[in-house]
Design an enzyme around this catalytic site. Structure first.
Site, mmCIF file in Angstrom:
data_model
loop_
_atom_site.group_PDB
_atom_site.id
_atom_site.type_symbol
_atom_site.label_atom_id
_atom_site.label_comp_id
_atom_site.label_asym_id
_atom_site.label_seq_id
_atom_site.Cartn_x
_atom_site.Cartn_y
_atom_site.Cartn_z
ATOM 1 N N LEU A 449 -67.211 -52.035 -54.782
ATOM 2 C CA LEU A 449 -65.906 -51.138 -54.860
ATOM 3 C C LEU A 449 -65.462 -50.773 -53.447
ATOM 4 O O LEU A 449 -66.032 -50.685 -52.400
ATOM 5 C CB LEU A 449 -66.577 -49.784 -55.225
ATOM 6 C CG LEU A 449 -67.175 -49.691 -56.585
ATOM 7 C CD1 LEU A 449 -67.622 -48.147 -57.126
ATOM 8 C CD2 LEU A 449 -66.270 -50.094 -57.901
ATOM 9 N N GLY A 489 -77.095 -52.190 -57.335
ATOM 10 C CA GLY A 489 -77.396 -51.185 -56.398
ATOM 11 C C GLY A 489 -76.057 -50.566 -55.750
ATOM 12 O O GLY A 489 -75.127 -51.221 -55.305
ATOM 13 N N GLY A 490 -76.076 -49.412 -55.162
ATOM 14 C CA GLY A 490 -75.018 -48.758 -54.327
ATOM 15 C C GLY A 490 -74.029 -48.956 -55.148
ATOM 16 O O GLY A 490 -73.748 -48.351 -56.360
ATOM 17 N N ASP A 491 -72.743 -49.551 -54.540
ATOM 18 C CA ASP A 491 -71.612 -49.547 -55.228
ATOM 19 C C ASP A 491 -71.079 -50.997 -55.707
ATOM 20 O O ASP A 491 -70.088 -51.713 -55.828
ATOM 21 C CB ASP A 491 -70.303 -49.124 -54.269
ATOM 22 C CG ASP A 491 -69.981 -49.770 -52.869
ATOM 23 O OD1 ASP A 491 -71.168 -50.631 -52.723
ATOM 24 O OD2 ASP A 491 -69.399 -49.839 -52.323
ATOM 25 N N GLU A 492 -72.085 -51.765 -55.872
ATOM 26 C CA GLU A 492 -71.878 -53.280 -56.159
ATOM 27 C C GLU A 492 -72.395 -53.435 -57.813
ATOM 28 O O GLU A 492 -73.428 -52.926 -58.197
ATOM 29 C CB GLU A 492 -73.118 -54.048 -55.339
ATOM 30 C CG GLU A 492 -72.563 -54.208 -53.892
ATOM 31 C CD GLU A 492 -73.689 -54.787 -53.213
ATOM 32 O OE1 GLU A 492 -73.413 -55.295 -52.052
ATOM 33 O OE2 GLU A 492 -74.884 -55.158 -53.706
#
Length: 599
Positions: A449, A489-492
């Protein structure tokens, strides 16, 4: 109305037992008479077996005494010290006549030998028994026997002691009539005047002939057993079970009659068996076994002798006496059997139903047959079992649901509901294996993102979590049902595209994902646009393993992000762009070097 319970039924059964008591008394009287006859037969067999063992030991002791006599002859020590077995020797010939006389008067002797310590245990005098009578072995036919245990063990004895060998089958070279026969060897050392052992006298006994002579006066219905100290059968009514150790298969007495094991452990000296008390050990027989040492000087060797008599012969005297009692017992037995069948059917039928229900715990048809309406103890048990089954089923359903939830939590992202990294790696490895087998390709899209960090910083983590959930929802809407989307994980996020369409479809899917994520999101009244950069790697061109495909897709994503956000790049395009830059840089450097001299 209360129906009769088990207590009432058992009372009826006990009443029947009382009625049958008179018949049972007669039956057990007959049994007691049989037991008395069997015990008397056992004691008689035991006495006969002990007597037979004593006769065997006495016969062996007589042969040992013969060996001592031959060894103690004055000329014996002189011959073994001075003779080499070749040529004429008057003392040797005189001694040979004595040996021949012993062989004539002792038909159980198969062989007598005078062996010197010198010349590697050379035979000086040897008489064998063959089909035609006695045969003397002389000259070059005499053999060296120093390597045999019965020679060097006897040479180690002190004068006057008797060596007794294990009972074996004779396979020595040139043994004439002794070849293949069960043989027992007795030996004694020969000492000179100073007491030094200079030779041995060895006598081979025809064990089969000796035993045949000893048991010749036994009754015809007696069966004779004989085993050595290890339990190998030497005599058995079935000849195929004898001397199994010589045929490559050992047949042991303690295996055939396990009750005789203490005899070989030397824990007891006699064992009685009868088919009435021990049908598994002595089916249809009465048997007596006795352990008997032999070889009086040493006592280290022993045999186990056994006599058996058919149980039918033992009980023949009681048959007529018990005929009337047996007929009475048979009548009452038929009646008892009939009552037992009726009672067993009435009692065990509901128990069978309960057992079937227990083995088919969750089968509804098994529960339908439970005797739940009975008012006795079985009905109470059935109702308790039914309640227990329902409770177990309820607990199992809860447990299975919890288990499914735990599995889902372990393999899926808790925020978006998409597969997590662990599950995605399993799926991509399986997809690579299937693509390799089918010789097809697959594509991996690495989605990052673009503006998530700014959204998170501006609106907070709560809004950020809702943005990630909305992104996951839009991803699933864009993808086909066969495609797999996961959150690393995170925005991945990561997308797996399988099948022959993967190479052509990947760019189009990447474009749809970018378009979907560029559309405005409305979260808790806040309007925002996320955007995404996507890197694409393809199997097998861009990597052969899951790790390589992810790494290369990640590299392509970073290249797309550096070229301008909200775009996608294929890893092969990144490689070609890098190659083109290197070529242009190389050409520029070449032109610069060519222009320098002109300047």
């Amino acid at each position: 109305m209360i129906r009769p319970g088990l207590t009432f039924k058992l009372s009826i059964l006990l009443a029947c037992i009382g009625v049958l008591a008179s018949g049972a008394t007669g039956y057990y009287t007959y049994r007691a008479n049989r037991t008395m006859l069997v015990n008397e037969a056992g004691q008689s067999l035991l006495t006969s077996t002990e007597l037979l063992g004593q006769r065997f030991s006495a016969a062996i002791d007589d042969v040992g005494a013969d060996a001592l006599v031959l060894a103690s002859l004055p000329s014996t020590a002189n011959v073994v010290q001075t003779d080499n077995g070749l040529g004429a020797n008057a003392p040797r010939e005189q001694l040979a006549q004595v040996y021949a006389s012993f062989m004539v008067h002792h038909p159980e002797d198969l062989q007598i030998r005078l062996i010197t310590r010198k010349h590697y245990g050379l035979e000086l005098i040897r008489f064998d028994r063959d089909a035609d009578g006695l045969m003397r072995v002389e000259g070059n036919s005499l053999q060296e026997k120093g390597q045999f245990a019965y020679v060097f063990d006897t040479l180690a004895f002190s004068p006057g002691r008797i060596y007794t060998s294990p009972i074996t089958v004779n396979h020595e070279y040139g043994t004439h009539a002794a070849e293949g026969k069960p043989t027992l060897r007795l030996g004694t050392p020969i000492a000179d005047a100073s007491g030094t052992v200079v030779g041995v006298v060895i006598i081979d006994i025809d064990l089969a002939g000796l035993l045949n002579r000893l048991q010749s006066d036994l009754p015809s219905d007696y069966r004779f057993y004989l085993a050595n100290e290890w339990g190998d059968f030497l005599v058995h009514p079935d000849a195929s079970k004898t001397f199994g150790f010589d045929k490559g298969r050992r047949v042991l007495m303690q295996d055939s009659f396990s009750a005789t094991k203490p005899l070989f452990d030397q824990a007891t000296s006699e064992v009685l068996l009868n088919g009435l008390v021990q049908p598994g050990q002595a089916a249809g027989q009465v048997l007596a076994f006795v352990r008997r040492p032999f070889g009086s000087s040493e006592g280290s060797r022993f045999i186990v002798l056994g006599l058996a008599r058919p149980l039918q012969d033992v009980l023949s005297g009681a048959t007529q006496l018990g005929n009337r009692i047996i007929r009475m017992v048979l009548i009452f037995s038929v009646l008892a059997l009939f009552l037992a069948i009726l009672f067993a059917r009435a009692l065990t039928k509901p128990l069978h139903i309960l057992a079937y229900a227990a083995t088919h715990l969750f089968a509804e048809h098994a529960m339908e047959t439970l005797p739940l309406k009975r008012t006795d103890e079985i009905g109470i048990l059935a109702r308790c079992f039914d309640r227990l089954r329902r409770e177990i089923k309820s607990q199992m359903d809860v447990l299975h649901n919890k288990q499914r939830e735990l599995v889902h939590l372990a393999t899926h992202d808790g925020l978006t509901g998409l597969p997590n990294r662990m599950l995605f790696m399993q799926k991509i490895e399986a997809a690579i294996a299937e693509a390799t087998r089918r010789e097809e390709g697959l594509a991996v899209l690495f989605v990052d993102l673009d503006r998530f960090k700014q959204i998170n910083d501006q609106f907070g983590h709560s809004i950020g979590d809702k943005v990630l959930a909305a992104v996951a929802h839009r991803l699933t809407q864009v993808l086909c049902s066969a495609d797999v989307a996961a959150r690393l994980g995170g925005d991945e996020f990561i997308v797996l595209i399988e099948g022959p369409r993967s190479a052509e479809a990947a760019p189009g899917i990447a474009s749809r994902i970018i378009g979907a994520l560029n559309e405005e999101l409305l979260i808790d009244g806040h309007s925002m646009t996320v955007g995404a950069s996507i890197g694409i790697s393809q199997f097998p061109d861009d990597g052969a393993t899951a790790e390589e495909l992810l790494l290369n897709a990640d590299a392509a994503m970073y290249a797309a992000k550096s070229d301008g956000r909200c775009a996608y790049l294929r890893y092969r395009d990144v490689i070609e762009a890098r190659k083109l830059k290197r070529e242009q840089a190389s050409e520029g450097a070449t032109e610069g070097r060519e222009a320098e001299p002109t300047a």
